[in-house]
Design an enzyme around this catalytic site. Structure first.
Site, PDB file in Angstrom:
ATOM      1  N   HIS A   1       0.835  -1.213   0.000  1.00  0.00           N
ATOM      2  CA  HIS A   1       0.000   0.000   0.000  1.00  0.00           C
ATOM      3  C   HIS A   1       0.870   1.263   0.000  1.00  0.00           C
ATOM      4  O   HIS A   1       0.419   2.317   0.437  1.00  0.00           O
ATOM      5  CB  HIS A   1      -0.954   0.029   1.200  1.00  0.00           C
ATOM      6  CG  HIS A   1      -1.701  -1.253   1.413  1.00  0.00           C
ATOM      7  ND1 HIS A   1      -2.941  -1.496   0.887  1.00  0.00           N
ATOM      8  CD2 HIS A   1      -1.348  -2.394   2.071  1.00  0.00           C
ATOM      9  CE1 HIS A   1      -3.340  -2.720   1.227  1.00  0.00           C
ATOM     10  NE2 HIS A   1      -2.383  -3.294   1.939  1.00  0.00           N
TER      11      HIS A   1
ATOM     12  N   GLU B   1       9.866   8.574 -16.343  1.00  0.00           N
ATOM     13  CA  GLU B   1       8.483   8.988 -16.616  1.00  0.00           C
ATOM     14  C   GLU B   1       8.066   8.574 -18.021  1.00  0.00           C
ATOM     15  O   GLU B   1       6.927   8.143 -18.252  1.00  0.00           O
ATOM     16  CB  GLU B   1       8.354  10.506 -16.464  1.00  0.00           C
ATOM     17  CG  GLU B   1       8.560  10.991 -15.039  1.00  0.00           C
ATOM     18  CD  GLU B   1       8.759  12.500 -14.997  1.00  0.00           C
ATOM     19  OE1 GLU B   1       7.767  13.221 -15.163  1.00  0.00           O
ATOM     20  OE2 GLU B   1       9.904  12.961 -14.823  1.00  0.00           O
TER      21      GLU B   1
END
Ligand code: ARG
Length: 463
Positions: free
Chosen positions: A157, A291
């Site tokens: 998480h 990216e």
């Protein structure tokens, strides 16, 4: 004037828009090597079978060699009016050797020709990706060995979960790349059958030898059914599926690199080689390559979707829709090659901030599971009971704003009086990773063994 190749029954030129929508030369010119190789094998077979005279076959072969070097040297003029690579080559052949060029297309159609060329192209791309992925694995395994002992936070998480080693984390990507390579290998096995000789869709009355052309092009066997041979694009779909999954894996790692090198995390730095600055904010060092790897997964996944949608409504056999198979596939493979190379580069380039990683590995009560395990092992408590007690101890640490190992023993004993000072030994991140020596676990000695195993296997493959 009507098309030179098929214009017999036509008296006028196509509309300009017709020519524009019909032409595929802008992207299928990438297939020139495969097209010429397949034509050479085809013409040799025609001569061997006595379908065309040997001296004509020789002239055709020489002409094709000339065209190959013209294209390689950038001297070839591709023409849109000639639609595609097949007719551009054949038209040039006629310019070079005259009407005898017309014999090349005996017992062949552009339908089996393009299916053959494209299979060869996809096969070569698969081999190139496989080699690139092996280098990527090599770079990962090198760094994994180097960082077998480097502590870092393991996340679930995106919350600190349990300490792991950086080496273990990197080896996870080696495993993913290995499954990717396996998918490409499987695709290649099914791909490697020859459509050549299916002709338009029904086969031919000429006494061709499909075994010879199949062998000459490195295929395992001719495809069994001529209708299937010209209508199948599974090989491209499978290759794109494998490419899409690979791209997803690379994108997940790229995302981690972006997160890790944010100054807020500060787990790694990338050098000037794989970062860019900002034109307004002088302090910036942006992980653009990571990216873009993350973003390029979009076009690779998109190419798979595109081709699935193109194919889903097509009756047998060849339909012109299938011409749309190449642009996305070619684009996807060039993006994938770039992504693998960029990731390989960044793996070598990144500098783990070892001190920051070690500190972060201990943050967020990351050894709480070790504490619960200690209660089970030492006091023989059921795990659920130990979990509940540990939760209470974590709550105390949180209230006092200290780490677990900073709580006084007395505080631990308010929760369970039988806890002794021995417990502090398991509360360090070092001890935590060392103890996780179950098969596939993060213990440094296992990581070293795995990394070494990979490096040996990859060296054997020449990576
Ligand atoms: N350029 C075409 C393609 O890529 C070649 C096959 C054309 N066949 C035909 N019957 N028009 O699919």
């Amino acid at each position: 004037m009507a098309n030179k190749m098929w214009g017999g029954r036509f008296s006028r030129n196509p509309d300009a828009i017709m020519e524009e929508i019909n032409a595929s030369i802008d992207f299928d010119q990438h297939l020139f090597r495969q097209d010429i190789a397949a034509s050479k094998v085809h013409v040799a077979m025609l001569a061997k079978q006595g379908i065309i005279p040997a001296h004509d076959a020789n002239r055709i072969t020489h002409g094709l060699d000339t065209i190959l070097s013209e294209i390689e040297q950038g001297k070839f003029k591709f023409e849109r009016s000639l639609e595609d690579i097949h007719m551009n080559v054949e038209n040039r052949l006629a310019e070079l050797i005259g009407p005898v060029a017309g014999r090349l297309h005996t017992a062949r159609s552009r339908n089996d020709q393009v299916a053959t060329d494209f299979r060869l192209w996809v096969r070569e791309s698969i081999d190139a990706v496989d080699a690139a992925l092996a280098s990527y694995q090599r770079a990962l395994a090198d760094r994994a060995l180097e960082h077998a002992d480097t502590l870092m936070p393991g996340f679930t998480h995106l919350q600190p979960a349990q300490p792991v080693t950086l080496g273990h984390h990197l080896l996870a990507y080696v495993e993913m790349a290995e499954r990717d390579r396996g998918r490409f290998r499987d695709t290649r096995k099914r791909l490697n059958q020859s459509p050549l000789g299916a002709v338009a869709l029904a086969g031919t009355a000429f006494p061709i030898d499909r075994g010879a052309t199949s062998k000459g092009l490195g295929f395992d066997a001719p495809m069994a059914n001529s209708i299937d041979a010209v209508s199948d694009r599974d090989f491209a779909l499978e290759a794109l599926s494998a490419a899409a999954i690979t791209a997803v894996h690379l994108s997940r790692f790229a995302e981690e690199i972006v997160i890790w090198c944010s100054p807020l995390m500060g787990l790694i730095t990338l050098s000037d080689r794989f970062t860019t600055g900002s034109s307004i904010m002088p302090q910036k060092r942006n992980p653009d390559a990571a990216e873009l790897v993350r973003a390029k997964a979009g076009r690779i996944i998109g190419a798979l979707q595109t081709l699935l949608v193109v194919m889903k409504g097509l009756p047998l056999a060849y339909q012109k829709d299938m011409q749309e198979d190449k642009e996305g596939t070619i684009n996807a493979f060039s993006a994938l090659m770039l992504c693998v190379a960029a990731m390989t580069g960044m793996v070598g380039d990144m500098t783990p901030n070892v001190d920051r990683m070690r500190a972060a590995a201990s943050e967020g009560y990351s050894t709480a599971t070790d504490l619960a395990d200690w209660l089970v092992l030492t006091l023989n408590l059921p795990f659920r009971e130990a979990h509940r007690m540990t939760g209470q101890i974590v709550a105390q640490a949180a209230a006092q704003k200290v780490a677990l190992h900073e709580l006084p023993l007395a505080a631990l004993q308010t929760v369970e009086p039988r806890i002794t000072a021995d417990v502090f030994a398991v509360l360090s991140a070092e001890n935590s990773v060392r103890s996780r020596a179950s098969q596939g676990g993060t213990a440094p000695k296992l990581v070293r063994r795995e990394a070494t195993k990979w490096l040996k296997a990859l060296a054997k493959q020449g990576a």
